[in-house]
Design a protein around this motif. Structure first.
Motif, PDB file in Angstrom:
ATOM      1  N   SER A 150       0.845  -1.190   0.000  1.00 61.89           N
ATOM      2  CA  SER A 150       0.000   0.000   0.000  1.00 61.89           C
ATOM      3  C   SER A 150       0.884   1.245   0.000  1.00 61.89           C
ATOM      4  N   GLY A 151       0.569   2.254   0.825  1.00 58.87           N
ATOM      5  CA  GLY A 151       1.233   3.537   0.755  1.00 58.87           C
ATOM      6  C   GLY A 151       2.654   3.531   1.277  1.00 58.87           C
ATOM      7  N   GLY A 152       3.370   4.636   0.989  1.00 61.47           N
ATOM      8  CA  GLY A 152       4.756   4.778   1.419  1.00 61.47           C
ATOM      9  C   GLY A 152       4.860   5.419   2.785  1.00 61.47           C
ATOM     10  N   ILE A 153       4.663   6.750   2.856  1.00 67.91           N
ATOM     11  CA  ILE A 153       4.634   7.485   4.119  1.00 67.91           C
ATOM     12  C   ILE A 153       3.292   8.209   4.168  1.00 67.91           C
ATOM     13  N   ASN A 154       2.436   7.815   5.090  1.00 64.96           N
ATOM     14  CA  ASN A 154       1.079   8.328   5.123  1.00 64.96           C
ATOM     15  C   ASN A 154       0.725   8.786   6.528  1.00 64.96           C
ATOM     16  N   ALA A 155       0.249  10.031   6.643  1.00 59.49           N
ATOM     17  CA  ALA A 155      -0.160  10.609   7.922  1.00 59.49           C
ATOM     18  C   ALA A 155      -1.679  10.761   7.927  1.00 59.49           C
ATOM     19  N   LYS A 156      -2.266  10.547   9.107  1.00 61.39           N
ATOM     20  CA  LYS A 156      -3.731  10.568   9.142  1.00 61.39           C
ATOM     21  C   LYS A 156      -4.235  10.910  10.536  1.00 61.39           C
ATOM     22  N   THR A 157      -5.294  11.713  10.564  1.00 60.82           N
ATOM     23  CA  THR A 157      -6.133  11.822  11.757  1.00 60.82           C
ATOM     24  C   THR A 157      -7.264  10.830  11.603  1.00 60.82           C
ATOM     25  N   ALA A 158      -7.469  10.005  12.606  1.00 62.84           N
ATOM     26  CA  ALA A 158      -8.523   8.987  12.540  1.00 62.84           C
ATOM     27  C   ALA A 158      -9.883   9.640  12.338  1.00 62.84           C
ATOM     28  N   SER A 159     -10.767   8.940  11.641  1.00 63.77           N
ATOM     29  CA  SER A 159     -12.099   9.492  11.368  1.00 63.77           C
ATOM     30  C   SER A 159     -12.884   9.756  12.645  1.00 63.77           C
ATOM     31  N   ALA A 160     -12.568   9.035  13.710  1.00 69.99           N
ATOM     32  CA  ALA A 160     -13.268   9.234  14.983  1.00 69.99           C
ATOM     33  C   ALA A 160     -12.644  10.339  15.824  1.00 69.99           C
ATOM     34  N   SER A 161     -11.525  10.882  15.401  1.00 72.70           N
ATOM     35  CA  SER A 161     -10.820  11.921  16.157  1.00 72.70           C
ATOM     36  C   SER A 161     -11.131  13.294  15.570  1.00 72.70           C
ATOM     37  N   PRO A 162     -11.026  14.361  16.363  1.00 71.34           N
ATOM     38  CA  PRO A 162     -11.259  15.703  15.830  1.00 71.34           C
ATOM     39  C   PRO A 162     -10.278  16.032  14.713  1.00 71.34           C
TER      40      PRO A 162
END
Length: 455
Positions: A150-162
């Motif tokens: 899948s992805g290489g370097i991926n940053a994310k805020t979880a959908s349940a988080s603000p």
């Protein structure tokens, strides 16, 4: 982009100089044991065991070799004064091999703050490479991330988080390539991630990376604000090289984006075409963050499907308070400038300026398909395209910009020569203070050069 041994030594020395008195240095080696004390003489065996020991200000140094494991950096709280460093020892080559692992990423940094992860090769993950999740003040630098499912370097805020729980991230100096292998058959019905991306994040700097030959987009900023995407080299990815999707207050500056650097570049074509250069759209999500206040400057985009494109699919929304200035778009397969109108041809764009750009068309193609309402076109150079397909503006240059080597394959080929008609014919703008190469655009009064290079 690889750090030299000398640079690695300097970084190591600087860490030692700023380390607090209470900090602990831990070491990992392929000859160690997790029953050891973790010293240089008696190192741990696994990176994970070393990570588990870390507190604010601590440093973990990994000796050379290959480590067959996944590493989870979770609930680690450094501070601005005393960050946590995880890095290679003295520039030794360290690979983290994710073959057979099942985690979301070979390296996962989650619910953490002020962590630095520097200098590793991360490879062969069945899922992602480096995954930053609900974390803040993280720096991921000088890593080589490749051959991920899948992805290489991926940053994310979880959908349940603000929104913006993941914030103030730096992704710098990494080489990210040959990822999204799950999409290597280029199935139009499949779902793919990106070489580098930020999703629902705030204040992410994506700088100085090489992102190439991925079976997904190169760099994406999705549903995120206050981004800086600068000084990256992006080539031969799938679908689009640099994509702003529901992005706001974001700057895209001094990127080199090209098709044809890879000898097998057609392997990454979509529907027989190379990836787009810079794209903007608002795809549909349960939480919309429609594009506004984008600054697109000093980029060199060569031989992509489109140079700059806005696509009005799904949510729509248009371009607003957007500046596209002092870019060089050359030899796009389809159009150098492609901006779609809203539904039923109702124009939805406002206060967008397109100025000081070079649009060097591929022979036999049109320059642009774009509306005029809501746009200001000014002092652009249009050359080599089908007559009367450009977007007229005051001060336009309708002649050859006289590059060093039109059709070349390096950034320097798209510099202006001494007799270029683009010299001193642009209009100064506050957002453009330097060119692609870092040359100041000041000192010329109200006139600057058109395109990404200030002669």
């Amino acid at each position: 982009m690889h750090r030299s041994r000398f640079a690695s030594i300097l970084i190591l020395l600087s860490l030692l100089l700023v380390t607090p008195a209470f900090a602990t240095h831990y070491y990992v080696a392929t000859t160690g044991s997790d029953a050891n004390a973790g010293t240089l003489a008696a190192p741990f065996l696994t990176i994970q065991h070393g990570v588990d020991q870390l507190d604010a200000g601590d440093n973990l140094y990994v000796r050379g070799g290959t480590y067959d494991e996944a590493v989870t950096i979770w609930d680690k709280a450094g501070t601005s004064s005393y960050p946590i460093y995880i890095t290679t020892y003295n520039g030794e080559a360290v690979a983290i091999d994710g073959t057979g692992q099942t985690e979301n990423g070979v390296v996962v940094i989650g619910d953490s703050s002020y962590v630095r992860f520097d200098g590793f090769e991360v490879k062969n993950g069945p899922n992602g490479g480096i995954f930053i999740y609900d974390a803040n003040n993280i720096k991921v630098r000088w890593n080589n991330v490749h051959h991920m499912g899948s992805g290489g370097i991926n940053a994310k805020t979880a959908s349940a988080s603000p929104f913006g729980t993941a914030h103030h991230l730096v992704i710098h100096g990494n080489s990210v390539h040959h990822n999204m292998l799950d999409n290597s058959d280029r199935d139009e019905n499949s779902v793919w991630l990106q070489g580098v991306s930020a999703v629902r994040c705030d204040y992410v700097e994506i700088t100085g990376n090489n992102v190439y030959e991925n079976y997904g987009e190169g760099i994406d900023y999705i549903g995120s604000d206050h981004g800086t995407i600068r000084d990256n080299s992006i080539w031969d990815n799938f679908s689009v090289n640099l994509y702003l999707d529901n992005a706001q207050y974001t700057t895209v500056d001094r990127n080199w984006i090209v098709t044809g650097w890879a000898p097998n570049h057609t392997n990454y074509y979509r529907n027989g075409n190379p990836a787009g250069g810079i794209g903007v759209a608002n795809e549909y999500y349960t939480e919309q963050n429609p594009a506004t206040d984008l600054t697109i400057t000093n980029n060199i985009v060569v031989r992509c499907h489109t140079g700059f494109a806005y696509r009005n699919s799904e949510y729509g929304g248009g371009l607003h308070n957007t500046l596209v200035a002092n870019n060089t778009f050359s030899e796009s397969v389809y159009l150098n400038l492609s901006i779609q109108n809203g539904t039923n041809n109702t124009n939805i764009h406002t206060t967008t300026t397109i100025k000081n750009n070079i649009f060097y068309a591929k022979t036999g193609t049109s320059y642009a398909s774009a509306p005029t309402t809501g746009f200001t076109y000014q002092t652009n150079c249009w050359f080599n395209g089908t007559a009367n397909t450009h977007k007229s503006g005051t001060g336009d240059v309708l002649s050859d910009p006289l590059f060093v080597d039109a059709g070349g394959s390096d950034q320097e080929d798209y510099m202006l020569t001494s007799s270029s008609p683009c010299k001193n014919t642009g209009t100064a703008t506050a957002a453009v203070t330097e060119d692609y190469f870092g040359t100041a655009r000041s000192g010329r009064g109200t006139a600057i050069d058109i395109g990404a290079h200030e002669y």
